[in-house]
Design a protein around this motif. Sequence first.
Motif, PDB file in Angstrom:
ATOM      1  N   SER A  34      -0.217  -5.211   7.690  1.00  0.00           N
ATOM      2  CA  SER A  34      -0.066  -4.003   6.875  1.00  0.00           C
ATOM      3  C   SER A  34      -1.397  -3.557   6.285  1.00  0.00           C
ATOM      4  O   SER A  34      -1.575  -2.379   5.959  1.00  0.00           O
ATOM      5  CB  SER A  34       0.953  -4.228   5.756  1.00  0.00           C
ATOM      6  N   ILE A  59      -4.180  -3.177   7.778  1.00  0.00           N
ATOM      7  CA  ILE A  59      -4.886  -2.269   8.689  1.00  0.00           C
ATOM      8  C   ILE A  59      -3.917  -1.377   9.465  1.00  0.00           C
ATOM      9  O   ILE A  59      -4.302  -0.731  10.437  1.00  0.00           O
ATOM     10  CB  ILE A  59      -5.755  -3.059   9.698  1.00  0.00           C
ATOM     11  N   GLN A  60      -2.685  -1.320   9.001  1.00  0.00           N
ATOM     12  CA  GLN A  60      -1.627  -0.688   9.796  1.00  0.00           C
ATOM     13  C   GLN A  60      -1.865   0.793  10.056  1.00  0.00           C
ATOM     14  O   GLN A  60      -1.443   1.323  11.084  1.00  0.00           O
ATOM     15  CB  GLN A  60      -0.273  -0.883   9.106  1.00  0.00           C
ATOM     16  N   ASP A  61      -2.570   1.481   9.154  1.00  0.00           N
ATOM     17  CA  ASP A  61      -2.786   2.911   9.340  1.00  0.00           C
ATOM     18  C   ASP A  61      -3.628   3.230  10.571  1.00  0.00           C
ATOM     19  O   ASP A  61      -3.592   4.352  11.082  1.00  0.00           O
ATOM     20  CB  ASP A  61      -3.428   3.524   8.098  1.00  0.00           C
ATOM     21  N   TRP A  62      -4.394   2.252  11.044  1.00  0.00           N
ATOM     22  CA  TRP A  62      -5.139   2.471  12.280  1.00  0.00           C
ATOM     23  C   TRP A  62      -4.188   2.637  13.472  1.00  0.00           C
ATOM     24  O   TRP A  62      -4.542   3.306  14.460  1.00  0.00           O
ATOM     25  CB  TRP A  62      -6.096   1.308  12.547  1.00  0.00           C
ATOM     26  N   SER A 122     -12.790  -3.053   1.589  1.00  0.00           N
ATOM     27  CA  SER A 122     -11.504  -2.544   2.054  1.00  0.00           C
ATOM     28  C   SER A 122     -11.551  -1.099   2.532  1.00  0.00           C
ATOM     29  O   SER A 122     -10.563  -0.605   3.089  1.00  0.00           O
ATOM     30  CB  SER A 122     -10.464  -2.658   0.934  1.00  0.00           C
ATOM     31  N   THR A 150     -10.345  -0.345   6.131  1.00  0.00           N
ATOM     32  CA  THR A 150      -8.994  -0.713   6.570  1.00  0.00           C
ATOM     33  C   THR A 150      -8.142   0.491   6.920  1.00  0.00           C
ATOM     34  O   THR A 150      -7.079   0.338   7.534  1.00  0.00           O
ATOM     35  CB  THR A 150      -8.260  -1.524   5.478  1.00  0.00           C
ATOM     36  N   ASN A 151      -8.586   1.679   6.545  1.00  0.00           N
ATOM     37  CA  ASN A 151      -7.780   2.875   6.739  1.00  0.00           C
ATOM     38  C   ASN A 151      -8.673   3.995   7.262  1.00  0.00           C
ATOM     39  O   ASN A 151      -9.623   4.387   6.594  1.00  0.00           O
ATOM     40  CB  ASN A 151      -7.137   3.286   5.410  1.00  0.00           C
ATOM     41  N   TYR A 204      -8.277   7.043   7.351  1.00  0.00           N
ATOM     42  CA  TYR A 204      -8.234   8.236   6.523  1.00  0.00           C
ATOM     43  C   TYR A 204      -9.145   8.131   5.300  1.00  0.00           C
ATOM     44  O   TYR A 204      -9.338   9.100   4.578  1.00  0.00           O
ATOM     45  CB  TYR A 204      -6.793   8.504   6.077  1.00  0.00           C
ATOM     46  N   ASN A 205      -9.716   6.940   5.066  1.00  0.00           N
ATOM     47  CA  ASN A 205     -10.599   6.768   3.918  1.00  0.00           C
ATOM     48  C   ASN A 205     -11.951   7.446   4.114  1.00  0.00           C
ATOM     49  O   ASN A 205     -12.652   7.745   3.144  1.00  0.00           O
ATOM     50  CB  ASN A 205     -10.834   5.279   3.629  1.00  0.00           C
TER      51      ASN A 205
END
Length: 340
Positions: A78, A80-83, A226, A229-230, A232-233
Amino acid sequence: FIFLQILALIAKIILLIVFLLSHSNLFSNGPYSTETMTEQDGLRNGPNYSEALLYYPLEAPSPLPVVVLIPGFTNSISAIQDWGPFLASYGYATFLVNVNSFFEPPSSRAEALLDGIVTVRVENERLGSPLYGNLNIEEFTVGGYSMGGGGAQIAAQEDSSIKAVIALAPWLDNPSITVNNNTSILFISGEDDNIAPNDYHSNVFYNNTPDATDKLLYEISGGFHSTVTNPYNDEQMGLKALFWIEKYILNDFSNCDSLITQPPNASDFFTNVECPAFIIGDITQDGSANVLDLVLLVSWIINGVNPSEIEIADIVNDGTLDIFDITMLAEIIFLDTSNF
């Protein structure tokens, strides 16, 4: 003269459409809807990983390129799940796996990634799978966060079918092994990372990686451990990852110049990647792909002209000039802000 004005107007309309589509889709959703698959849906239960979750695009061209990702120390997938949905929405089957124990080292994360590749190959042959026969099982991208990024480098050294690596704030207890990196590798990290400080990890790995290996390091200004990890960041982080896979898996160089361009928010940036001398879409050969090229392409298509050197105008590389080339050229022009 009036005809040229009409063509110029058509070109501007196309650019406006692409502009609107890009702003509505990029970094929210790509052009494809996505679905997920787990072991309950028939995925193989690999012995060297846990938490298997596969995102895949619907109605994307096949065979689908495959990305296998793994998180870091003590993390669930979870983290790194947004990738997963991000990459899948742009046409990539993205398989998230984890180690059997959250506390396992980078070497175990490499084993999990390699076992994930085994599962992808099995899934491609599984009768009844929605991905049956639709996966590219010859060339893989692997990636990971923190210890997972360390594991991705190890995995690529052990499996020649891995053609691209995405190392997100990578961590390794033995940096010396990165002298053996022989697969194109993208390093992305945060400037203020105090878990895997760049001077002891990402920067060292980049410098250790032989110059014969294509490599790029993008350090995000003000970013933390962190941040990566996303996707969209940081918009540029998402773009670099997409363009990296395009270049090394799809052999698509259309965004190569954007790939190797230092983002304005980079606190550090290095690369040895070189782009082809020709500029895709530069039909007029004036040194850049711009609205004049779009006008000429529209004119050729309207009038049924097939130039002898069609390759420079055949943007989608399908052997013919059509509306898809116009749309792709418009996207290239839009992404290059110097054209505005």
